[in-house]
Scaffold this active site. Structure first.
Site, short mmCIF file in Angstrom:
data_model
loop_
_atom_site.label_atom_id
_atom_site.label_comp_id
_atom_site.label_asym_id
_atom_site.label_seq_id
_atom_site.Cartn_x
_atom_site.Cartn_y
_atom_site.Cartn_z
N SER A 15 60.29 -12.90 12.70
CA SER A 15 60.53 -11.52 13.07
C SER A 15 61.77 -10.99 12.33
O SER A 15 61.79 -10.97 11.11
CB SER A 15 60.66 -11.41 14.59
OG SER A 15 60.57 -10.07 15.02
N ASP A 62 49.49 -7.27 14.87
CA ASP A 62 50.87 -7.33 15.36
C ASP A 62 51.27 -5.97 15.93
O ASP A 62 51.27 -4.96 15.21
CB ASP A 62 51.80 -7.72 14.21
CG ASP A 62 53.22 -8.04 14.66
OD1 ASP A 62 53.71 -7.39 15.60
OD2 ASP A 62 53.84 -8.93 14.05
N HIS A 79 52.42 -10.77 17.88
CA HIS A 79 53.75 -10.90 17.29
C HIS A 79 54.32 -12.26 17.66
O HIS A 79 54.64 -12.53 18.82
CB HIS A 79 54.66 -9.78 17.80
CG HIS A 79 56.00 -9.75 17.11
ND1 HIS A 79 56.16 -9.28 15.82
CD2 HIS A 79 57.23 -10.15 17.51
CE1 HIS A 79 57.42 -9.37 15.47
NE2 HIS A 79 58.09 -9.90 16.47
#
Length: 326
Positions: free
Chosen positions: A141, A266, A294
């Site tokens: 991320s 996502d 995600h």
């Protein structure tokens, strides 16, 4: 050969995939971390959490893990890949961003998506400590955005032998937009709640670069980044921050073998903003899956028999690049 990601149909929904790691239905390994307080060139400090190998077992590789927004070595993805690395005889370490991992830094700042000098310095030191041993890096991320930006900035001038980035917000403005609608607003609310708690813990009631009371009233990433992240770290505003720190623009300059794994569903970024072959160098491989959410990528038939797909897939990528240095 690593197997492609194929979720059980009833677990394929992107919000289910995103939330499963935090629901306790799939358990990441328990890891015993050894903490090192690492001093940066500006005399601030960050925490490095090492997953040591058995005594007298020299590592065959070293893996550095960069966590996501408000993440730490306790994040399930960090524990999962550290355990998989251990099975392969690799030493792994979670590089915490400033003020993360329960380690308060001393300077009146925290971290942001484009902070590459801190990991760059850590990579150089670890490379010196473990000379002639392959050094790998994996970012998740926000940490993935930082890693890709670093690799693009450094080109071939890096000790990293191979890299991987997962569920990256390649376009920071686009990511901020994506979590401002529908169910995804829940993720924004949750992360902002944690970020505000961190601000209060670190600065008390007397911050230097921003108005704390106003910061605590912000409701979106854009508001928070404009009022807090940007001025705290020397940007003129959130537009300046987003434009200078989004990793997509750096990917043409990456010269290290790098795998990017991202789910097309996502909820943190629209698929229309994802990098294409025209945005990357020949050293980058884009692996897009239909499902995964995600940083989810959970597989298995039912609760109690679920597992994370990412650790084995990522380590397979690194293993291909682990030929001894000549």
């Amino acid at each position: 050969m690593s197997q492609p990601f194929r979720p059980t149909p009833w677990l394929a929904h992107h919000h289910v995939q995103t939330l499963l790691p935090s629901l306790g239905w799939v358990r990441a390994p328990d890891i015993r971390w050894d903490r090192e307080v690492f001093r940066l060139p500006d005399s601030d400090t960050v925490a490095l959490d090492w997953h040591p190998l058995p005594p007298n077992q020299p590592p065959t590789a070293v893996l550095v893990i960069l966590h996501g927004l408000e993440g730490s070595s306790e994040s399930s993805y960090a524990r999962g890949i550290a355990d998989e690395a251990y099975r392969r005889g690799w030493l792994s370490v979670v590089l915490h961003a400033r003020d993360c991992g329960g380690h308060p830094n001393t300077m009146p700042r925290r971290y942001h998506a484009g902070e590459t000098s801190d990991p760059g310095g850590v990579f150089d030191v670890i490379s010196d400590r473990y000379a002639n041993i392959p050094l790998f890096a994996c970012g998740y991320s926000l940490g993935g955005n930082t890693l890709l930006k670093y690799l693009g900035e450094r080109g071939g001038n890096t000790p990293i032998r191979a890299a991987a980035a997962v569920s990256v917000p390649f376009d920071l403005q686009g990511a901020a937009d994506s979590v401002s609608y529908g169910f995804s607003k829940l993720y924004q609310w949750y992360l902002m709640r944690n970020m505000k708690k961190s601000l209060v813990r670190k600065f008390g009631r007397d911050p230097v670069a921003f108005d704390l009371a106003a910061a605590l009233r912000t409701r979106t990433f854009e508001e928070f980044d404009d009022m807090v992240t940007a001025p705290m770290h020397g940007f003129t505003g959130k537009d300046d921050y987003y434009s200078r720190c989004s990793s997509k623009q750096f990917m043409r300059d990456i010269r290290v073998p790098t795998t990017v794994i991202h789910a097309l569903d996502d909820p943190f970024i629209s698929r229309s903003l994802l990098p294409t072959d025209g945005d990357i160098s020949d050293s980058v491989t884009l692996e897009y899956t239909e499902h995964g959410g995600h940083v989810g990528f959970v597989q298995g038939p039912m609760p109690g028999k679920l597992s994370f797909w990412l650790p084995e897939r990522l380590c397979w990528h690194f293993e291909r690049m682990s030929r001894p240095v000549e």
